[in-house]
Design a protein around this motif. Sequence first.
Motif, PDB file in Angstrom:
ATOM      1  N   TRP A 118       5.507   6.463  -6.963  1.00  0.00           N
ATOM      2  CA  TRP A 118       4.612   5.526  -6.283  1.00  0.00           C
ATOM      3  C   TRP A 118       3.284   5.388  -7.045  1.00  0.00           C
ATOM      4  O   TRP A 118       2.807   4.277  -7.284  1.00  0.00           O
ATOM      5  CB  TRP A 118       4.367   6.029  -4.855  1.00  0.00           C
ATOM      6  N   THR A 119       2.712   6.505  -7.447  1.00  0.00           N
ATOM      7  CA  THR A 119       1.432   6.493  -8.177  1.00  0.00           C
ATOM      8  C   THR A 119       1.578   5.820  -9.539  1.00  0.00           C
ATOM      9  O   THR A 119       0.715   5.049  -9.967  1.00  0.00           O
ATOM     10  CB  THR A 119       0.911   7.931  -8.368  1.00  0.00           C
ATOM     11  N   TRP A 122       1.827   2.067  -9.061  1.00  0.00           N
ATOM     12  CA  TRP A 122       0.491   1.541  -8.700  1.00  0.00           C
ATOM     13  C   TRP A 122      -0.365   1.412  -9.958  1.00  0.00           C
ATOM     14  O   TRP A 122      -0.984   0.368 -10.205  1.00  0.00           O
ATOM     15  CB  TRP A 122      -0.155   2.495  -7.703  1.00  0.00           C
ATOM     16  N   GLU A 135      -3.263   7.935  -1.490  1.00  0.00           N
ATOM     17  CA  GLU A 135      -2.144   8.735  -1.965  1.00  0.00           C
ATOM     18  C   GLU A 135      -1.606   9.633  -0.852  1.00  0.00           C
ATOM     19  O   GLU A 135      -0.388   9.808  -0.719  1.00  0.00           O
ATOM     20  CB  GLU A 135      -2.580   9.566  -3.167  1.00  0.00           C
ATOM     21  N   ALA A 138       0.447   7.482   1.591  1.00  0.00           N
ATOM     22  CA  ALA A 138       1.756   7.153   1.023  1.00  0.00           C
ATOM     23  C   ALA A 138       2.659   8.379   1.001  1.00  0.00           C
ATOM     24  O   ALA A 138       3.858   8.292   1.298  1.00  0.00           O
ATOM     25  CB  ALA A 138       1.586   6.590  -0.388  1.00  0.00           C
ATOM     26  N   LEU A 142       6.338   8.724   2.656  1.00  0.00           N
ATOM     27  CA  LEU A 142       7.489   9.014   1.804  1.00  0.00           C
ATOM     28  C   LEU A 142       8.184  10.303   2.234  1.00  0.00           C
ATOM     29  O   LEU A 142       9.418  10.392   2.225  1.00  0.00           O
ATOM     30  CB  LEU A 142       7.041   9.112   0.345  1.00  0.00           C
ATOM     31  N   ALA A 160       9.766   3.804  -3.181  1.00  0.00           N
ATOM     32  CA  ALA A 160       8.493   4.310  -3.706  1.00  0.00           C
ATOM     33  C   ALA A 160       7.976   3.406  -4.817  1.00  0.00           C
ATOM     34  O   ALA A 160       6.776   3.095  -4.886  1.00  0.00           O
ATOM     35  CB  ALA A 160       8.671   5.737  -4.221  1.00  0.00           C
ATOM     36  N   ALA A 163       6.759  -0.037  -3.297  1.00  0.00           N
ATOM     37  CA  ALA A 163       5.496   0.100  -2.568  1.00  0.00           C
ATOM     38  C   ALA A 163       4.338   0.335  -3.537  1.00  0.00           C
ATOM     39  O   ALA A 163       3.253  -0.244  -3.386  1.00  0.00           O
ATOM     40  CB  ALA A 163       5.588   1.243  -1.570  1.00  0.00           C
ATOM     41  N   GLY A 164       4.533   1.182  -4.533  1.00  0.00           N
ATOM     42  CA  GLY A 164       3.478   1.417  -5.508  1.00  0.00           C
ATOM     43  C   GLY A 164       3.140   0.179  -6.297  1.00  0.00           C
ATOM     44  O   GLY A 164       1.958  -0.113  -6.568  1.00  0.00           O
ATOM     45  N   VAL A 171       4.584   2.274   3.206  1.00  0.00           N
ATOM     46  CA  VAL A 171       5.884   2.438   2.547  1.00  0.00           C
ATOM     47  C   VAL A 171       7.014   1.911   3.416  1.00  0.00           C
ATOM     48  O   VAL A 171       8.005   1.353   2.903  1.00  0.00           O
ATOM     49  CB  VAL A 171       6.111   3.929   2.208  1.00  0.00           C
TER      50      VAL A 171
END
Length: 259
Positions: A118-119, A122, A135, A138, A142, A160, A163-164, A171
């Motif tokens: 996810w990170t 993003w 974070e 999220a 998750l 993930a 969404a990121g 999410v």
Amino acid sequence: MAVSKRLRYEILRRDNHACRYCGAAAPTVKLNVDHVIPTSLGGSDKPDNLVSSCAACNAGKTSSMPNATPVADVDQATFRQAAELQAAADRRANARRRSQPSTATVRAAFRVHLIAVWTWAWNKRAHTQPTDEQEMQAFEHLALLADGSDMTSNQLTEIAFRAGSAQSVKVMEFVNTQLSEEQFALGADAVNQWWDSWEDVDGTGPSADHTAAFCDSLHALVILLDAVKQRDMVLAAAARAGRQKDPEIGRHLAAPAQS
């Protein structure tokens, strides 16, 4: 003389319908009336020479005298060796268990994997890092999905990533956009094919923006296709798009094979 049915019944009743040698009882085992001293060795058919016996004990006894010398006892060294072998096997089994991660460890590692995906998504799209608060939000969502749903690891990874890429901490909004196992596998192979073809042109890979754009166009395509029947078509299009350094795969679906 053969043992009469009446006498057989009386012997079984006297012995409580259980084998006098091993204790097994009817109806678990089939019982016979056995001569303690076999008739072949001079035994009589009198009640004091008859016992209830299961088939296994009767077969093992055969024509032997009740006071015959028993077989040699097991050597104590054999017992010790067996105990040592069992202890060694137990130590190996314990070592294997210690070397394997626990279920809790595997679950925690997968949560870390999801928030890392996810990170990364993003960052690649926005060129910025999410805040700690974003974070954490999220991560909580998750983790809830990972622990409380029956979705596969590939499906959760796809959620993930989506969404990121959208810079969203919500999410759950992306749950219905996850790919099937076949679609996810095709998407991963197509990204690799596109990247390798791009890099083959001049030795440089695509930028993060190009990669994110390609993933978006690929996802929009893959969810509409039969990932099994149209797999080769998608991979060929990904290769053509990569060679032309184009992040839009849709433009290359109808391209000739030699392009």
